[in-house]
Design a protein around this motif. Structure first.
Motif, PDB file in Angstrom:
ATOM      1  N   GLN A 138       0.370  -1.463   0.050  1.00 20.25           N
ATOM      2  CA  GLN A 138      -0.469  -0.201  -0.410  1.00 20.25           C
ATOM      3  C   GLN A 138       0.745   1.285   0.152  1.00 20.25           C
ATOM      4  OE1 GLN A 138      -0.320  -2.603   2.314  1.00 20.25           O
ATOM      5  NE2 GLN A 138      -2.174  -3.445   1.144  1.00 20.25           N
ATOM      6  N   ALA A 139       2.372   1.005   0.302  1.00 17.78           N
ATOM      7  CA  ALA A 139       3.158   2.105   0.785  1.00 17.78           C
ATOM      8  C   ALA A 139       4.065   1.959  -0.866  1.00 17.78           C
ATOM      9  CB  ALA A 139       3.331   2.511   2.242  1.00 17.78           C
ATOM     10  N   GLN A 140       4.312   1.119  -1.044  1.00 18.19           N
ATOM     11  CA  GLN A 140       5.183   0.940  -1.960  1.00 18.19           C
ATOM     12  C   GLN A 140       6.126   1.239  -1.320  1.00 18.19           C
ATOM     13  OE1 GLN A 140       4.444   0.050  -5.618  1.00 18.19           O
ATOM     14  NE2 GLN A 140       3.275  -0.620  -4.261  1.00 18.19           N
ATOM     15  N   LYS A 141       6.521   0.747  -0.236  1.00 17.53           N
ATOM     16  CA  LYS A 141       8.105   0.977   0.285  1.00 17.53           C
ATOM     17  C   LYS A 141       8.424  -0.383   1.262  1.00 17.53           C
ATOM     18  CE  LYS A 141       5.935   4.005   3.939  1.00 17.53           C
ATOM     19  NZ  LYS A 141       6.665   4.921   4.868  1.00 17.53           N
ATOM     20  N   PHE A 142       9.629  -0.759   1.102  1.00 18.37           N
ATOM     21  CA  PHE A 142       9.695  -1.763   2.617  1.00 18.37           C
ATOM     22  C   PHE A 142      10.654  -1.089   3.556  1.00 18.37           C
ATOM     23  CE2 PHE A 142      11.886  -2.766  -2.413  1.00 18.37           C
ATOM     24  CZ  PHE A 142      11.670  -3.984  -2.168  1.00 18.37           C
ATOM     25  N   VAL A 143      10.053  -1.599   4.931  1.00 18.17           N
ATOM     26  CA  VAL A 143      10.315  -1.214   6.169  1.00 18.17           C
ATOM     27  C   VAL A 143      10.807  -2.683   7.114  1.00 18.17           C
ATOM     28  CG1 VAL A 143       8.992  -0.587   7.835  1.00 18.17           C
ATOM     29  CG2 VAL A 143       8.180   0.332   5.349  1.00 18.17           C
ATOM     30  N   CYS A 144      11.982  -1.931   7.749  1.00 19.32           N
ATOM     31  CA  CYS A 144      12.717  -2.489   8.602  1.00 19.32           C
ATOM     32  C   CYS A 144      12.173  -2.698  10.198  1.00 19.32           C
ATOM     33  CB  CYS A 144      14.024  -1.875   9.221  1.00 19.32           C
ATOM     34  SG  CYS A 144      15.159  -2.974  10.041  1.00 19.32           S
ATOM     35  N   PRO A 145      11.730  -4.197  10.330  1.00 21.21           N
ATOM     36  CA  PRO A 145      10.334  -4.173  11.591  1.00 21.21           C
ATOM     37  C   PRO A 145      11.080  -3.902  12.735  1.00 21.21           C
ATOM     38  CG  PRO A 145      10.845  -6.477  10.798  1.00 21.21           C
ATOM     39  CD  PRO A 145      11.790  -5.390   9.563  1.00 21.21           C
ATOM     40  N   CYS A 146      12.262  -3.534  12.773  1.00 22.10           N
ATOM     41  CA  CYS A 146      14.008  -3.524  13.892  1.00 22.10           C
ATOM     42  C   CYS A 146      13.631  -1.832  14.240  1.00 22.10           C
ATOM     43  CB  CYS A 146      14.399  -4.454  13.248  1.00 22.10           C
ATOM     44  SG  CYS A 146      14.286  -6.933  13.388  1.00 22.10           S
ATOM     45  N   HIS A 147      14.268  -1.269  13.438  1.00 26.51           N
ATOM     46  CA  HIS A 147      14.238   0.110  14.005  1.00 26.51           C
ATOM     47  C   HIS A 147      13.430   1.198  12.836  1.00 26.51           C
ATOM     48  CE1 HIS A 147      17.999  -2.068  15.108  1.00 26.51           C
ATOM     49  NE2 HIS A 147      17.184  -1.913  16.047  1.00 26.51           N
ATOM     50  N   GLY A 148      12.434   0.780  12.489  1.00 28.24           N
ATOM     51  CA  GLY A 148      11.573   1.509  11.565  1.00 28.24           C
ATOM     52  C   GLY A 148      12.013   2.157  10.001  1.00 28.24           C
ATOM     53  N   ALA A 149      13.656   1.426   9.712  1.00 25.07           N
ATOM     54  CA  ALA A 149      14.391   2.239   8.747  1.00 25.07           C
ATOM     55  C   ALA A 149      13.194   1.858   7.588  1.00 25.07           C
ATOM     56  CB  ALA A 149      15.126   1.602   8.408  1.00 25.07           C
ATOM     57  N   GLU A 150      13.454   3.047   6.441  1.00 30.35           N
ATOM     58  CA  GLU A 150      11.908   2.613   4.844  1.00 30.35           C
ATOM     59  C   GLU A 150      13.171   2.388   4.066  1.00 30.35           C
ATOM     60  OE1 GLU A 150       8.799   5.407   5.457  1.00 30.35           O
ATOM     61  OE2 GLU A 150       8.506   3.902   7.383  1.00 30.35           O
ATOM     62  N   TYR A 151      12.786   1.966   2.485  1.00 32.80           N
ATOM     63  CA  TYR A 151      13.742   1.921   1.785  1.00 32.80           C
ATOM     64  C   TYR A 151      12.221   2.106   0.740  1.00 32.80           C
ATOM     65  CZ  TYR A 151      16.915  -0.208   4.860  1.00 32.80           C
ATOM     66  OH  TYR A 151      18.142   0.039   5.225  1.00 32.80           O
ATOM     67  N   GLY A 152      12.251   2.811  -0.652  1.00 32.73           N
ATOM     68  CA  GLY A 152      11.979   3.198  -1.798  1.00 32.73           C
ATOM     69  C   GLY A 152      11.964   1.943  -2.538  1.00 32.73           C
ATOM     70  N   ILE A 153      10.717   2.324  -3.824  1.00 33.71           N
ATOM     71  CA  ILE A 153      10.687   0.138  -4.386  1.00 33.71           C
ATOM     72  C   ILE A 153      12.101   0.199  -5.291  1.00 33.71           C
ATOM     73  CG2 ILE A 153      10.107   1.635  -6.049  1.00 33.71           C
ATOM     74  CD1 ILE A 153       8.305  -0.482  -6.842  1.00 33.71           C
ATOM     75  N   ASP A 154      12.657   1.621  -4.738  1.00 29.70           N
ATOM     76  CA  ASP A 154      14.058   1.266  -5.787  1.00 29.70           C
ATOM     77  C   ASP A 154      15.529   0.780  -5.043  1.00 29.70           C
ATOM     78  OD1 ASP A 154      14.072   3.775  -4.265  1.00 29.70           O
ATOM     79  OD2 ASP A 154      14.472   5.036  -5.855  1.00 29.70           O
ATOM     80  N   GLY A 155      15.147   1.091  -3.469  1.00 27.68           N
ATOM     81  CA  GLY A 155      16.146   0.421  -2.429  1.00 27.68           C
ATOM     82  C   GLY A 155      16.624   2.154  -1.589  1.00 27.68           C
ATOM     83  N   LYS A 156      16.772   2.768  -2.445  1.00 29.33           N
ATOM     84  CA  LYS A 156      16.503   3.649  -1.793  1.00 29.33           C
ATOM     85  C   LYS A 156      16.169   3.887  -0.344  1.00 29.33           C
ATOM     86  CE  LYS A 156      18.360   6.217  -5.616  1.00 29.33           C
ATOM     87  NZ  LYS A 156      18.204   7.107  -7.029  1.00 29.33           N
ATOM     88  N   VAL A 157      17.713   4.726   0.536  1.00 28.27           N
ATOM     89  CA  VAL A 157      16.120   5.154   2.247  1.00 28.27           C
ATOM     90  C   VAL A 157      15.608   6.215   1.747  1.00 28.27           C
ATOM     91  CG1 VAL A 157      17.395   6.053   4.643  1.00 28.27           C
ATOM     92  CG2 VAL A 157      18.741   3.823   3.041  1.00 28.27           C
ATOM     93  N   GLN A 158      14.899   6.319   2.515  1.00 32.74           N
ATOM     94  CA  GLN A 158      13.631   7.072   2.917  1.00 32.74           C
ATOM     95  C   GLN A 158      13.191   7.758   3.915  1.00 32.74           C
ATOM     96  OE1 GLN A 158       9.992   5.394   1.231  1.00 32.74           O
ATOM     97  NE2 GLN A 158      10.540   6.038  -0.860  1.00 32.74           N
ATOM     98  N   LYS A 159      14.168   6.589   4.775  1.00 31.03           N
ATOM     99  CA  LYS A 159      14.051   7.052   6.336  1.00 31.03           C
ATOM    100  C   LYS A 159      15.404   6.590   7.303  1.00 31.03           C
ATOM    101  CE  LYS A 159      10.715   6.991  10.160  1.00 31.03           C
ATOM    102  NZ  LYS A 159       9.334   6.296  11.402  1.00 31.03           N
ATOM    103  N   ASP A 160      15.265   6.911   8.694  1.00 32.60           N
ATOM    104  CA  ASP A 160      16.956   6.314   9.153  1.00 32.60           C
ATOM    105  C   ASP A 160      15.819   5.620  10.110  1.00 32.60           C
ATOM    106  OD1 ASP A 160      19.004   8.462   7.660  1.00 32.60           O
ATOM    107  OD2 ASP A 160      18.252  10.137   9.309  1.00 32.60           O
ATOM    108  N   PRO A 161      16.557   4.696  10.546  1.00 36.19           N
ATOM    109  CA  PRO A 161      18.679   5.051  10.860  1.00 36.19           C
ATOM    110  C   PRO A 161      19.564   4.218   9.797  1.00 36.19           C
ATOM    111  CG  PRO A 161      18.130   3.785  12.359  1.00 36.19           C
ATOM    112  CD  PRO A 161      16.564   3.813  11.261  1.00 36.19           C
ATOM    113  N   ALA A 162      18.777   3.625   8.762  1.00 38.26           N
ATOM    114  CA  ALA A 162      19.279   3.316   8.077  1.00 38.26           C
ATOM    115  C   ALA A 162      19.992   3.893   6.920  1.00 38.26           C
ATOM    116  CB  ALA A 162      19.057   2.499   7.004  1.00 38.26           C
ATOM    117  N   THR A 163      21.414   4.086   6.444  1.00 39.25           N
ATOM    118  CA  THR A 163      21.969   5.343   5.416  1.00 39.25           C
ATOM    119  C   THR A 163      22.293   4.819   4.237  1.00 39.25           C
ATOM    120  OG1 THR A 163      24.294   4.694   6.684  1.00 39.25           O
ATOM    121  CG2 THR A 163      23.254   6.281   7.377  1.00 39.25           C
ATOM    122  N   LYS A 164      23.029   3.419   3.834  1.00 38.36           N
ATOM    123  CA  LYS A 164      22.935   3.214   2.513  1.00 38.36           C
ATOM    124  C   LYS A 164      21.733   2.510   1.939  1.00 38.36           C
ATOM    125  CE  LYS A 164      27.557   1.897   4.120  1.00 38.36           C
ATOM    126  NZ  LYS A 164      28.831   0.571   4.459  1.00 38.36           N
TER     127      LYS A 164
END
Length: 136
Positions: free
Chosen positions: A91-117
């Motif tokens: 629904q949101a068209q993104k990948f979400v990490c269940p551990c710390h809430g990092a979010e990535y776009g459909i292209d794999g780019k970081v949209q929300k911290d704490p991830a930086t790569k």
């Protein structure tokens, strides 16, 4: 010819014939990272809208889409922050990490911290009933 000379020549011949095998065993192996690798089947992809292959030949792979989609997406689902497995949120068209809430776009780019790569992307295609990926 004396027996000792004969044994020495046979031994020398055996060593010389084994040399190519020893050299081949010690030389670096060619990687097959350019080859397409099967990570699952189309039926599973179409049923769930995604396909997770944790132990594929290229590593962990998450394929998103269906066989009828024009653009399939394949990423390594390992979060670049702490290594948790990200989940696809259609629904949101993104990948979400269940551990710390990092979010990535459909292209794999970081949209929300704490991830930086970004997530690692794979080329993906369907051949017959198989879903194939390769490193890009």
């Amino acid at each position: 010819m004396k027996r000792r000379d004969f044994v020495n020549w046979v031994g020398l011949g055996w060593i010389a014939s084994s040399l190519p095998v020893a050299i081949a065993a010690c030389s670096p192996q060619k990687t097959t990272s350019q080859d397409w690798q099967s990570v699952g089947n189309v039926a599973e992809l179409d049923k769930n809208g995604q396909l997770l292959a944790e132990n594929s030949p290229v590593g962990a792979v998450l394929v998103v889409g269906t066989s009828k989609a024009a653009n399939l997406v394949a990423v390594n689902p390992t979060c670049t922050h702490k290594g948790c497995t990200v989940a696809w949120k259609p629904q949101a068209q993104k990948f979400v990490c269940p551990c710390h809430g990092a979010e990535y776009g459909i292209d794999g780019k970081v949209q929300k911290d704490p991830a930086t790569k970004p997530l690692t992307n794979y080329a993906v295609k369907i051949e017959g009933s198989s879903v194939l990926v390769k490193q890009v």
